[in-house]
Every structure is written in structure tokens, then in C-alpha cells.
Write a protein that holds these residues in place. Structure first.
Motif, PDB file in Angstrom:
ATOM      1  N   GLY A  52       9.528  79.822  62.082  1.00 16.77           N
ATOM      2  CA  GLY A  52       8.768  80.637  61.140  1.00 16.77           C
ATOM      3  C   GLY A  52       8.791  80.142  59.713  1.00 16.77           C
ATOM      4  N   ASN A  53       8.163  80.910  58.877  1.00 16.30           N
ATOM      5  CA  ASN A  53       8.138  80.621  57.448  1.00 16.30           C
ATOM      6  C   ASN A  53       9.067  81.571  56.722  1.00 16.30           C
ATOM      7  N   ALA A  54      10.061  82.019  57.460  1.00 10.51           N
ATOM      8  CA  ALA A  54      10.987  83.001  56.900  1.00 10.51           C
ATOM      9  C   ALA A  54      11.722  82.434  55.694  1.00 10.51           C
ATOM     10  N   ARG A  55      12.247  83.347  54.949  1.00 13.53           N
ATOM     11  CA  ARG A  55      13.034  82.995  53.765  1.00 13.53           C
ATOM     12  C   ARG A  55      14.080  81.962  54.145  1.00 13.53           C
ATOM     13  N   SER A  56      14.201  80.950  53.308  1.00 14.38           N
ATOM     14  CA  SER A  56      15.225  79.942  53.572  1.00 14.38           C
ATOM     15  C   SER A  56      16.508  80.322  52.835  1.00 14.38           C
ATOM     16  N   THR A  57      17.580  79.787  53.324  1.00 13.92           N
ATOM     17  CA  THR A  57      18.881  80.077  52.745  1.00 13.92           C
ATOM     18  C   THR A  57      19.136  79.131  51.581  1.00 13.92           C
ATOM     19  N   LEU A  86      24.160  74.120  64.018  1.00 16.72           N
ATOM     20  CA  LEU A  86      23.467  74.201  62.735  1.00 16.72           C
ATOM     21  C   LEU A  86      22.888  72.843  62.358  1.00 16.72           C
ATOM     22  N   TYR A  87      23.672  71.791  62.562  1.00 11.60           N
ATOM     23  CA  TYR A  87      23.185  70.441  62.274  1.00 11.60           C
ATOM     24  C   TYR A  87      22.014  70.075  63.192  1.00 11.60           C
ATOM     25  N   LEU A  88      22.165  70.335  64.484  1.00 10.00           N
ATOM     26  CA  LEU A  88      21.116  70.023  65.456  1.00 10.00           C
ATOM     27  C   LEU A  88      19.801  70.708  65.103  1.00 10.00           C
ATOM     28  N   LEU A  89      19.868  72.009  64.845  1.00 14.27           N
ATOM     29  CA  LEU A  89      18.657  72.776  64.565  1.00 14.27           C
ATOM     30  C   LEU A  89      18.055  72.468  63.198  1.00 14.27           C
ATOM     31  N   SER A  90      18.898  72.276  62.188  1.00 14.10           N
ATOM     32  CA  SER A  90      18.374  72.116  60.830  1.00 14.10           C
ATOM     33  C   SER A  90      18.050  70.678  60.451  1.00 14.10           C
ATOM     34  N   ASN A  91      18.733  69.719  61.035  1.00 12.74           N
ATOM     35  CA  ASN A  91      18.538  68.323  60.642  1.00 12.74           C
ATOM     36  C   ASN A  91      17.753  67.502  61.654  1.00 12.74           C
ATOM     37  N   TYR A  94      14.399  70.921  63.488  1.00 12.58           N
ATOM     38  CA  TYR A  94      13.550  71.625  62.526  1.00 12.58           C
ATOM     39  C   TYR A  94      13.853  71.254  61.073  1.00 12.58           C
ATOM     40  N   PRO A  95      13.833  69.981  60.722  1.00 14.69           N
ATOM     41  CA  PRO A  95      14.071  69.648  59.310  1.00 14.69           C
ATOM     42  C   PRO A  95      12.891  70.107  58.458  1.00 14.69           C
ATOM     43  N   MET A  96      13.186  70.691  57.331  1.00 12.41           N
ATOM     44  CA  MET A  96      12.135  71.212  56.451  1.00 12.41           C
ATOM     45  C   MET A  96      11.953  70.289  55.240  1.00 12.41           C
ATOM     46  N   THR A  97      10.765  70.336  54.676  1.00 13.68           N
ATOM     47  CA  THR A  97      10.452  69.463  53.554  1.00 13.68           C
ATOM     48  C   THR A  97      11.341  69.713  52.344  1.00 13.68           C
ATOM     49  N   ASN A  98      11.782  70.931  52.154  1.00 10.14           N
ATOM     50  CA  ASN A  98      12.619  71.244  51.004  1.00 10.14           C
ATOM     51  C   ASN A  98      14.112  71.134  51.325  1.00 10.14           C
ATOM     52  N   PHE A  99      14.436  70.671  52.541  1.00  5.28           N
ATOM     53  CA  PHE A  99      15.808  70.492  53.021  1.00  5.28           C
ATOM     54  C   PHE A  99      16.592  71.794  53.098  1.00  5.28           C
ATOM     55  N   ARG A 100      15.910  72.923  52.986  1.00  2.00           N
ATOM     56  CA  ARG A 100      16.562  74.225  53.104  1.00  2.00           C
ATOM     57  C   ARG A 100      16.653  74.615  54.578  1.00  2.00           C
ATOM     58  N   ILE A 101      17.567  75.528  54.856  1.00  2.00           N
ATOM     59  CA  ILE A 101      17.780  75.993  56.220  1.00  2.00           C
ATOM     60  C   ILE A 101      17.107  77.357  56.370  1.00  2.00           C
ATOM     61  N   PRO A 102      16.132  77.467  57.278  1.00  2.00           N
ATOM     62  CA  PRO A 102      15.500  78.778  57.485  1.00  2.00           C
ATOM     63  C   PRO A 102      16.512  79.795  58.005  1.00  2.00           C
ATOM     64  N   SER A 103      16.373  81.020  57.583  1.00  2.68           N
ATOM     65  CA  SER A 103      17.315  82.059  58.001  1.00  2.68           C
ATOM     66  C   SER A 103      17.266  82.293  59.507  1.00  2.68           C
TER      67      SER A 103
END
Length: 168
Positions: A52-57, A86-91, A94-103
Motif C-alpha cells: 500500500g501507500n500507507a504512512r511510512s515509518t 524486516l530486511y527481506l520485506l523492506s530491502n 518492497y524497497p521504496m524510493t524514499n528508503f522508508r519502511i511502510p507501516s
């Protein structure tokens, strides 16, 4: 991981948004969750996870990597598992352009038992299709393509191998 920009550009230049497939040398290579399941070795069943486009942490991908680097044999197993997920999912997935982790990712990590209920191949495929469509739309408008999700590198390798098998 450094990206091979010409190869990524060539592959994404052949993306067909309508059929959600790559058209290479007149051949259509459909991009399905079965291919992703083969690449990641996870079952193609369960609930779809929507990042999603949920708030990032406030936590970033680099924070996660540094947290893992600080772990050692005294780190509790529960913390190791959560750090890895957390590493698997975020890096990777689902890596994001702003390097933030979606909630939404943090919710999965907080409840590790829920990890197996998700259909990760279809969830990742859906995420990548959105990424590919964004790039294809930008290309059609003549805009700069911008950031491309890192997981696309694994997809590229699988497509190259597939086409080498077909055309050899």
C-alpha cells in the motif's frame, strides 16, 4: 546491488501493460505469480499482502541493514527472525524510493506467525506490475524513468535464462 541500466531499460521497454507480459522478439512472456514463486521458493497461495501507500515509518532501509550488522550470537532468536523478515520485506521484496519502511511491513514483522498466511509470490508480482506500469507510462510520455525496484534484477535474470533456453 549496482543496476545494469541498459538491460533494465531494454526489458522494461518491452513491457506490455495490457497483457502484463514482456514482448521480446515477437514472443510474449507472461509475468505470473508462478514465475515469482519459482524465483523465491515460496508457495503461491494465501492472502494477498498489499504494501500500500500507507504512512511510512521513520526507520529506513539503511537503519535495518545496520541493525542486522550489529546482531551477534547473543541476539535473541526472536530478534534475529524479526530482523531478517524486516530486511527481506523492506530491502528486497518492497524497497521504496524514499528508503522508508511502510507501516504495513512492520505489522507483518510484529506478528511473525502471520508471515505464512500471505501469498508472497502474487503480492510481489502485483507490486512489480505496478512498478513496471509506472516505468512504461513514463517511457511513453518521454519522461525520465527514475527509480526501478531492486527486485527487478532477479526478474531480469530469470527472463534472460528463459529466453536463452527458448532461442538456443
Amino acid at each position: 546491488m549496482p543496476q545494469n541500466v541498459p538491460l533494465i531499460y531494454m526489458l522494461l521497454s518491452n513491457w506490455d501493460m495490457k497483457t502484463e507480459s514482456f514482448i521480446i522478439k515477437g514472443q510474449s512472456l507472461e509475468f505470473t505469480s508462478d514465475e515469482v514463486a519459482l524465483l523465491i521458493g515460496m508457495p503461491n497461495r494465501g492472502i494477498i499482502f498489499d504494501v500500500g501507500n500507507a504512512r511510512s515509518t521513520r526507520k529506513t532501509s539503511n537503519n535495518i541493514r545496520h541493525d542486522i550488522e550489529r546482531m551477534d550470537n547473543t541476539t535473541p532468536m526472536d530478534d534475529l527472525v524479526k530482523g531478517f523478515l524486516l530486511y527481506l520485506l523492506s530491502n528486497i521484496f518492497y524497497p521504496m524510493t524514499n528508503f522508508r519502511i511502510p507501516s504495513s511491513i512492520l505489522k507483518v514483522v510484529k506478528n511473525v506467525e502471520s508471515f505464512n498466511k500471505y501469498n508472497w509470490p502474487e503480492s510481489i508480482r502485483s507490486f512489480l506490475v505496478q512498478e513496471f506500469n509506472i516505468v512504461a507510462t513514463k517511457k511513453a510520455k518521454g519522461s525520465a524513468l527514475g527509480y526501478v525496484n531492486d527486485f527487478v534484477m532477479i526478474v531480469i535474470v530469470s527472463i534472460i535464462i528463459f529466453f536463452q533456453l527458448i532461442f538456443s
